[in-house]
Design a protein around this motif. Sequence first.
Motif, mmCIF file in Angstrom:
data_model
loop_
_atom_site.group_PDB
_atom_site.id
_atom_site.type_symbol
_atom_site.label_atom_id
_atom_site.label_comp_id
_atom_site.label_asym_id
_atom_site.label_seq_id
_atom_site.Cartn_x
_atom_site.Cartn_y
_atom_site.Cartn_z
ATOM 1 N N LYS A 134 0.836 -1.209 0.000
ATOM 2 C CA LYS A 134 0.000 0.000 0.000
ATOM 3 C C LYS A 134 0.867 1.252 0.000
ATOM 4 N N LEU A 174 2.223 1.963 -3.306
ATOM 5 C CA LEU A 174 1.144 2.425 -4.184
ATOM 6 C C LEU A 174 0.628 3.802 -3.762
ATOM 7 N N TYR A 175 1.289 4.409 -2.784
ATOM 8 C CA TYR A 175 0.903 5.724 -2.246
ATOM 9 C C TYR A 175 -0.499 5.723 -1.635
ATOM 10 N N ILE A 203 -6.366 -5.149 -3.150
ATOM 11 C CA ILE A 203 -4.911 -5.308 -3.092
ATOM 12 C C ILE A 203 -4.549 -6.685 -2.554
ATOM 13 N N TYR A 252 5.354 -5.856 -5.619
ATOM 14 C CA TYR A 252 4.876 -4.486 -5.840
ATOM 15 C C TYR A 252 4.615 -4.229 -7.328
ATOM 16 N N MET A 253 5.590 -4.555 -8.179
ATOM 17 C CA MET A 253 5.437 -4.256 -9.604
ATOM 18 C C MET A 253 4.271 -5.018 -10.227
ATOM 19 N N ARG A 293 1.074 -3.449 -8.931
ATOM 20 C CA ARG A 293 0.905 -2.135 -9.575
ATOM 21 C C ARG A 293 0.390 -2.285 -10.998
ATOM 22 N N ASP A 318 -2.983 -0.477 -10.630
ATOM 23 C CA ASP A 318 -2.822 0.915 -11.078
ATOM 24 C C ASP A 318 -1.747 0.979 -12.161
#
Length: 113
Positions: free
Chosen positions: A10, A13-14, A26, A75-76, A79, A83
């Motif tokens: 999180k 992902l800001y 998520i 994460y990638m 993402r 997003d």
Amino acid sequence: MTDSILNSIKGLLYIDESEKGFDSDIIMHINSVFMVLNQLGVGPDEGFTISDDSATWSDFLGKDKSLEGVKTYVYMKVRMIFDPPTSSSVMDSMKRSIDEFEWRLNIAASNKK
């Protein structure tokens, strides 16, 4: 960086830890990436899932420092699903990085077995 898998993703992902509105989305994406990692031979043999912010990277990785790239990889991948970048050049760059991480993580896991 927090050791909580959900909260660290999180943060990247800001999304503030206190914001819970996207948690179920998520978490679903993180668990999908853990399925891919399991197929690559990374992580516990029986697989791994999270259901909230209590699961930690240590729970998944144990004390194995050679697989720290898992964090960036998760994460990638999340993402790209949750997003995705609007720039095609950024998206292409991320896809190449994801491919490289998959290859390297698979090699690292193969060397341990």
